[in-house]
Write a protein that holds these residues in place. Sequence first.
Motif, PDB file in Angstrom:
ATOM      1  N   SER A   1     107.903  19.410  -9.339  1.00 27.10           N
ATOM      2  CA  SER A   1     107.333  20.187 -10.511  1.00 27.10           C
ATOM      3  C   SER A   1     107.274  21.544 -10.185  1.00 27.10           C
ATOM      4  CB  SER A   1     105.979  19.451 -10.818  1.00 27.10           C
ATOM      5  OG  SER A   1     105.144  19.648  -9.737  1.00 27.10           O
ATOM      6  N   THR A   2     107.403  21.978  -8.983  1.00 30.43           N
ATOM      7  CA  THR A   2     107.277  23.301  -8.667  1.00 30.43           C
ATOM      8  C   THR A   2     108.295  24.269  -9.267  1.00 30.43           C
ATOM      9  OG1 THR A   2     108.329  23.363  -6.674  1.00 30.43           O
ATOM     10  CG2 THR A   2     105.982  22.753  -6.489  1.00 30.43           C
ATOM     11  N   TYR A   3     109.384  23.615  -9.404  1.00 28.97           N
ATOM     12  CA  TYR A   3     110.719  24.487 -10.114  1.00 28.97           C
ATOM     13  C   TYR A   3     110.119  24.968 -11.487  1.00 28.97           C
ATOM     14  CZ  TYR A   3     113.431  22.217  -6.588  1.00 28.97           C
ATOM     15  OH  TYR A   3     114.148  21.986  -5.411  1.00 28.97           O
ATOM     16  N   LEU A   4     109.040  24.205 -12.079  1.00 26.62           N
ATOM     17  CA  LEU A   4     108.541  24.538 -13.476  1.00 26.62           C
ATOM     18  C   LEU A   4     107.810  26.068 -13.462  1.00 26.62           C
ATOM     19  CD1 LEU A   4     108.915  23.907 -16.202  1.00 26.62           C
ATOM     20  CD2 LEU A   4     106.822  22.189 -15.991  1.00 26.62           C
ATOM     21  N   THR A   5     107.115  26.272 -12.452  1.00 25.12           N
ATOM     22  CA  THR A   5     106.072  27.097 -12.123  1.00 25.12           C
ATOM     23  C   THR A   5     106.508  28.341 -11.207  1.00 25.12           C
ATOM     24  OG1 THR A   5     104.900  25.834 -10.411  1.00 25.12           O
ATOM     25  CG2 THR A   5     104.093  25.610 -12.863  1.00 25.12           C
TER      26      THR A   5
ATOM     27  N   PRO B   1     108.161  31.642  -9.553  1.00 23.59           N
ATOM     28  CA  PRO B   1     108.330  33.083 -10.103  1.00 23.59           C
ATOM     29  C   PRO B   1     109.563  33.251 -11.019  1.00 23.59           C
ATOM     30  CG  PRO B   1     107.722  33.357  -7.842  1.00 23.59           C
ATOM     31  CD  PRO B   1     107.767  31.760  -8.296  1.00 23.59           C
ATOM     32  N   TYR B   2     110.630  32.944 -10.094  1.00 26.38           N
ATOM     33  CA  TYR B   2     112.134  33.252 -10.539  1.00 26.38           C
ATOM     34  C   TYR B   2     112.928  31.891 -10.926  1.00 26.38           C
ATOM     35  CZ  TYR B   2     110.827  37.884  -9.088  1.00 26.38           C
ATOM     36  OH  TYR B   2     110.314  38.797  -8.710  1.00 26.38           O
ATOM     37  N   ASP B   3     113.712  31.673 -11.820  1.00 25.34           N
ATOM     38  CA  ASP B   3     114.686  30.780 -11.950  1.00 25.34           C
ATOM     39  C   ASP B   3     113.846  29.529 -12.181  1.00 25.34           C
ATOM     40  OD1 ASP B   3     117.032  32.125 -11.794  1.00 25.34           O
ATOM     41  OD2 ASP B   3     117.025  31.603  -9.648  1.00 25.34           O
ATOM     42  N   GLN B   4     113.021  29.356 -13.162  1.00 26.37           N
ATOM     43  CA  GLN B   4     112.191  28.222 -13.577  1.00 26.37           C
ATOM     44  C   GLN B   4     112.962  27.359 -14.469  1.00 26.37           C
ATOM     45  OE1 GLN B   4     108.989  29.944 -15.839  1.00 26.37           O
ATOM     46  NE2 GLN B   4     107.692  30.455 -14.184  1.00 26.37           N
ATOM     47  N   TYR B   5     112.802  26.188 -14.309  1.00 26.94           N
ATOM     48  CA  TYR B   5     113.736  25.380 -15.232  1.00 26.94           C
ATOM     49  C   TYR B   5     112.874  23.907 -15.093  1.00 26.94           C
ATOM     50  CZ  TYR B   5     115.811  23.170 -11.150  1.00 26.94           C
ATOM     51  OH  TYR B   5     116.210  22.547  -9.789  1.00 26.94           O
ATOM     52  N   TYR B   6     113.229  23.092 -16.070  1.00 25.52           N
ATOM     53  CA  TYR B   6     112.699  21.850 -16.160  1.00 25.52           C
ATOM     54  C   TYR B   6     113.911  20.598 -16.137  1.00 25.52           C
ATOM     55  CZ  TYR B   6     113.248  21.518 -21.092  1.00 25.52           C
ATOM     56  OH  TYR B   6     113.764  21.819 -22.442  1.00 25.52           O
ATOM     57  N   GLN B   7     113.860  19.585 -15.407  1.00 28.10           N
ATOM     58  CA  GLN B   7     114.948  18.756 -15.557  1.00 28.10           C
ATOM     59  C   GLN B   7     114.434  17.246 -16.081  1.00 28.10           C
ATOM     60  OE1 GLN B   7     117.171  18.588 -11.826  1.00 28.10           O
ATOM     61  NE2 GLN B   7     116.903  16.338 -11.872  1.00 28.10           N
ATOM     62  N   GLY B   8     115.319  16.643 -16.931  1.00 26.88           N
ATOM     63  CA  GLY B   8     114.995  15.481 -17.513  1.00 26.88           C
ATOM     64  C   GLY B   8     116.447  14.538 -17.461  1.00 26.88           C
ATOM     65  N   VAL B   9     115.949  13.214 -17.807  1.00 30.86           N
ATOM     66  CA  VAL B   9     117.089  12.079 -17.785  1.00 30.86           C
ATOM     67  C   VAL B   9     117.064  11.524 -18.983  1.00 30.86           C
ATOM     68  CG1 VAL B   9     118.040  10.347 -16.577  1.00 30.86           C
ATOM     69  CG2 VAL B   9     117.114  11.932 -15.068  1.00 30.86           C
ATOM     70  N   ARG B  10     118.042  11.443 -19.668  1.00 29.80           N
ATOM     71  CA  ARG B  10     118.440  10.535 -20.858  1.00 29.80           C
ATOM     72  C   ARG B  10     119.214   9.418 -20.304  1.00 29.80           C
ATOM     73  NH1 ARG B  10     121.586  12.911 -25.279  1.00 29.80           N
ATOM     74  NH2 ARG B  10     122.234  14.321 -23.585  1.00 29.80           N
ATOM     75  N   TYR B  11     118.729   8.155 -20.595  1.00 32.70           N
ATOM     76  CA  TYR B  11     119.195   6.836 -20.382  1.00 32.70           C
ATOM     77  C   TYR B  11     119.899   6.273 -21.689  1.00 32.70           C
ATOM     78  CZ  TYR B  11     116.625   7.379 -16.224  1.00 32.70           C
ATOM     79  OH  TYR B  11     116.117   7.635 -14.986  1.00 32.70           O
ATOM     80  N   ARG B  12     120.909   5.620 -21.483  1.00 31.33           N
ATOM     81  CA  ARG B  12     121.737   4.786 -22.464  1.00 31.33           C
ATOM     82  C   ARG B  12     122.014   3.426 -21.754  1.00 31.33           C
ATOM     83  NH1 ARG B  12     120.051   7.363 -26.622  1.00 31.33           N
ATOM     84  NH2 ARG B  12     121.327   9.251 -27.174  1.00 31.33           N
ATOM     85  N   LYS B  13     122.521   2.535 -22.303  1.00 35.85           N
ATOM     86  CA  LYS B  13     122.863   1.135 -21.741  1.00 35.85           C
ATOM     87  C   LYS B  13     123.651   1.575 -20.452  1.00 35.85           C
ATOM     88  CE  LYS B  13     125.084  -3.223 -22.451  1.00 35.85           C
ATOM     89  NZ  LYS B  13     125.699  -3.848 -23.274  1.00 35.85           N
TER      90      LYS B  13
ATOM     91  N   ARG C   1     117.201  22.363 -18.002  1.00 37.88           N
ATOM     92  CA  ARG C   1     116.815  23.542 -18.842  1.00 37.88           C
ATOM     93  C   ARG C   1     116.104  24.754 -18.337  1.00 37.88           C
ATOM     94  NH1 ARG C   1     120.354  20.665 -20.573  1.00 37.88           N
ATOM     95  NH2 ARG C   1     120.901  19.727 -22.445  1.00 37.88           N
ATOM     96  N   GLY C   2     116.528  25.838 -18.478  1.00 39.30           N
ATOM     97  CA  GLY C   2     115.656  26.930 -17.840  1.00 39.30           C
ATOM     98  C   GLY C   2     114.873  27.576 -18.902  1.00 39.30           C
ATOM     99  N   ILE C   3     113.782  28.191 -18.285  1.00 39.10           N
ATOM    100  CA  ILE C   3     112.955  28.963 -19.219  1.00 39.10           C
ATOM    101  C   ILE C   3     113.032  30.212 -19.082  1.00 39.10           C
ATOM    102  CG2 ILE C   3     110.423  29.283 -19.590  1.00 39.10           C
ATOM    103  CD1 ILE C   3     110.016  26.332 -17.852  1.00 39.10           C
TER     104      ILE C   3
END
Length: 165
Positions: free
Chosen positions: A110-114, A116-128, A136-138
């Motif tokens: 979670s520190t990547y979200l806060t 000072p530079y190159d902030q981003y969040y990461q998510g995972v979409r699942y299918r079968k 996704r950067g901020i």
Amino acid sequence: MKISNRLFFCLFALFLFSCTQGGEKKGHLSDEGKVDTETRGVNSVQENISGEENFDQFIRKFSTHETFQMERIKFPINVIIPDNEHEGMAPMEETVGRYEWELLDLSYDSTYLTRPYDQYYQGVRYRKDTAVVEIRGINNGIYADYYFALIDEKWYLVTLYEASF
């Protein structure tokens, strides 16, 4: 007094023994020559019963073990990346072979979200039988999708879309 010391020692030894029964440690030699240990707990047992590999455990190992990563990519892999020579950096498709591949680290905290530079969040979409790791950067142009497929009950990276600029 001696009996209570012996009783305490026996209980302590029993406690230690029972704590080590929860997970089986498996050691192997890493690329740097150090011995890495991997703990296999209850989730691994459930994974073995169903036969399907757990994606979260897979992605941790994929991000930290280079040889494992190389085994779990379907080479040659098609990637979509921005064309640096094109004025608008239009996306282009490119094929990357085993010897051109650079180690990919998809570990996230979670520190990547806060930071000072190159902030981003990461998510995972699942299918079968697929999973997509989305980065996704901020307000900074970071944008990437990594596509994984479940093949013979094991996860493999099959393609990626990198649109960061």
